[in-house]
Write an enzyme that holds these catalytic residues in place. Structure first.
Site, PDB file in Angstrom:
ATOM      1  CB  CYS B  85     -16.699  12.797  40.361  1.00  0.00           C
ATOM      2  SG  CYS B  85     -16.146  11.491  39.263  1.00  0.00           S
ATOM      3  CB  CYS B 209     -24.399   5.241  33.147  1.00  0.00           C
ATOM      4  SG  CYS B 209     -24.331   3.457  33.406  1.00  0.00           S
ATOM      5  CB  ILE B 212     -18.540  11.024  29.120  1.00  0.00           C
ATOM      6  CG1 ILE B 212     -18.399   9.733  29.938  1.00  0.00           C
ATOM      7  CG2 ILE B 212     -17.198  11.746  29.016  1.00  0.00           C
ATOM      8  CD1 ILE B 212     -17.462   8.692  29.330  1.00  0.00           C
ATOM      9  CE  LYS B 332     -29.466   8.222  33.513  1.00  0.00           C
ATOM     10  NZ  LYS B 332     -29.139   8.795  32.211  1.00  0.00           N
ATOM     11  CG  HIS B 336     -20.477  13.632  36.281  1.00  0.00           C
ATOM     12  ND1 HIS B 336     -20.023  14.629  37.128  1.00  0.00           N
ATOM     13  CD2 HIS B 336     -19.948  12.467  36.745  1.00  0.00           C
ATOM     14  CE1 HIS B 336     -19.240  14.079  38.056  1.00  0.00           C
ATOM     15  NE2 HIS B 336     -19.171  12.784  37.847  1.00  0.00           N
TER      16      HIS B 336
END
Lengths: 390, 390
Positions: B85, B209, B212, B332, B336
């Site tokens: 990442c 989380c 995606i 967030k 990401h």
């Protein structure tokens, strides 16, 4: 720009290495490299890890950090570098710039690939994607040997080379592979065997193609300042680096007789090193297919366009000839674990420049202590050229 | 070491981007970056392309060369950088060192990921491998949220933070995401919504989380010498870079209260920039999960260990507070796309340092014109910290 020297090298045995896992294979190369350099893993501030197929033909999706931990490098800065079959050279360049910038004193470039865990058909599919996937592979079904077959056919038509000429590359490289205990294929072959081997993509036959191999190679580099602290008997200096890319789409290229990226990368590296190709004592070139080695002679300026195969016929690329090429067996016989190959070339050149290959009967006589590595990714999509000087 | 400046930035819209292919998504970021820099693609000598999932969640196995061709960069040296990442930051560092070494005058770092083409379960599997695959994922079935859940539970137990405190990170970052037209999630949420969202890995819930996402970001950098030739109104200087790694095996770590790699990388970057964290005007930190942002405050030295959540309760991480963090929405809410994230942080900081975020109502007031980006790979496996100064 800081001067940068290679201070330690190590290589695993290449081949089908189902006897070790990924980290163990890397360690097999790393351990001798730190011993050679006379340093501890803790001295290494930055690791550039060359690998193309993480998660594809090796289950570790993040191989760099796992291998680094096994080698005692945890804490160092780490990046994985990928440039297809030139991933090893890409990692060397990244490590080189880290040191050349003045920020890092000691860095490692580790090249790695483990390609033999998955089925041959799956491996072939992935290698087939090393072109322009969506257009040429997916739509036209062009496999990787097919790309090089286009070049071979065009080259033969234009310059009069024959299938026997291509075979001479394989014969030469297998001869040296048979003398290299680290090589994947350690047996001599004949022109007749190459010609009689099964056709993969005409005119290329099985023995015109390099094998699919596992292997790892580690190169430790340091700044000139750091060298004063360390006890390094024979530093090998990075004299020049060159890099270039080509169109991803083979269909867009104007001709199929050589690689523009090779020419550009070589010219950059020669300019930086302030040398001409005539001064080189030996070279490692990217012979994934036999035709690739012949085109490399020309792209790198060892001879004029269309004359590479004639030099080969004359034996000029062997030890004792004009410029010995791939005297470790090359990709063709030493093997081609794609992320490791670029570092493997630098490993071999370092050993040669330090005159440590005589016990294997493969030592090239040195005039100028200058050597060149030429590593390509895809079908010339990426090219990296490195000139080393003792 | 040569001084290096950011001279152009561009970002795609983040989100589910099935409307574009890989190369088109990259172009969406690249085009504004060269316009911003006032240069032509031909001026770019080297491209470091950050992407983690080539061939895994994107069909292009060699994305760098394909994207480069679409952007008119064919000919330049190209490498793909991967550090999970933190791949975007790894590419920025590689490009930085190319220029800092004095060899390259103009380089690009492009961060990219397209993660939404494959099924969510397949994406989850791949992200689950972002730990130590063979041991922790394969043998124990630990998914990626599970790793961070261990940290969240340990942190809460040790320091008395609550699930509401974690939720405050999400609420803050969604607020800023709602003000950022490029963000994946552009809606405000409440603490109650976070607490009521489905549990993913207790105590982490869905709204703890990051999503995606697909996205791309392009950063153009140049040497100080080159800047004299170019007309750059407001160069943003790279003042410090830091990098470190941690053990790949979570089970080997002594505690779960923060990341050693963050601490080391930050200290290196502060030292190089000759600053203390108190001088920073703002920061972008790696908030893949809410707990990660709170630990980052502490690891980066914004407060003492165990006090990060108290600062957050006080509103000190918002615009007008002690140190505004993730005012673009962070991982967030902005999203990401893992290879793009590191470059996205640098994009945002560049815009903020140039005081160009006021039309979105998100401009941070500047005292020292200093900003920090903190980007992690895996669960602290890799960490890169970059300090920028106008």
């Amino acid at each position: 720009m800081k001067k940068v020297a290679i201070i330690g090298v190590g290589s695993s045995r290449f081949g089908v290495r189902n006897d070790v896992n990924m980290a163990e294979l890397v360690f097999e190369a790393f351990k001798p490299s730190v011993e050679d350099a006379g340093i501890s893993p803790k001295d290494i501030e930055f690791l550039a890890f060359g690998s193309a197929g993480a998660g594809v033909w090796c289950e570790e999706f993040l191989p760099a950090v796992v291998a680094a931990e096994y080698c005692g490098l945890t804490g160092a800065g780490i990046v994985r570098c990928e440039a297809a079959c030139a991933s090893g050279s890409a990692s060397f360049l990244a490590a080189y710039w880290a040191v050349a910038s003045g920020q890092v004193d000691v860095a490692a470039a580790i090249g790695f690939e483990k390609m033999r865990q998955i089925s041959t058909s799956a491996a072939m599919e992935w290698i087939g994607r090393a072109g322009y996937y969506l257009w040429e592979f997916h739509n036209f079904g062009a496999t990787f040997p097919a790309y090089y077959a286009l070049y071979a056919r065009a080259y033969m038509d234009m310059y009069g080379a024959t299938e026997e000429d291509l075979a001479l590359v394989a014969v030469k490289n297998h001869k040296y592979g048979s003398m290299n205990p680290l090589a994947h294929l350690q047996r001599r072959i004949t022109v007749e065997e190459v010609l009689a081997s099964p056709v993969v993509a005409a005119p290329l036959k099985l023995l015109d193609c390099c094998p699919i191999s596992d292997g790892a190679v580690s190169i430790i580099i340091a700044s000139e300042d750091k060298l004063k602290e360390l006890k390094v008997d024979t530093p090998v200096w990075v004299a020049g680096v060159g890099y270039a890319s080509e169109t991803a789409s083979i269909g867009k290229r104007p001709e199929y007789l050589g690689f523009k990226s090779s020419v550009t990368a070589a010219q950059k590296a020669y300019k930086m090193a302030k040398i001409t190709p005539e001064q080189l004592d030996l070279a490692e070139v990217h012979d994934c297919f036999t035709i690739a080695e012949i085109m490399a002679y020309e792209d790198l300026g060892f001879c004029k366009k269309g004359e590479g195969y004639k030099l080969l016929r004359d034996g000029q690329m062997e030890i004792g000839g004009k410029i010995p090429v791939n005297v470790d067996g090359g990709l063709k016989a030493k093997g081609h674990p794609i992320g490791a190959t670029g570092c493997s070339m630098i490993y071999e050149l370092t050993k040669q420049l330090r005159e440590e290959a005589s016990n294997e009967g493969r030592q090239v006589p040195m005039r100028n202590y200058l050597a060149l590595a030429h590593n390509m990714g895809g079908t010339g999509h990426y090219c990296y050229v490195t000139v080393l000087r003792r």
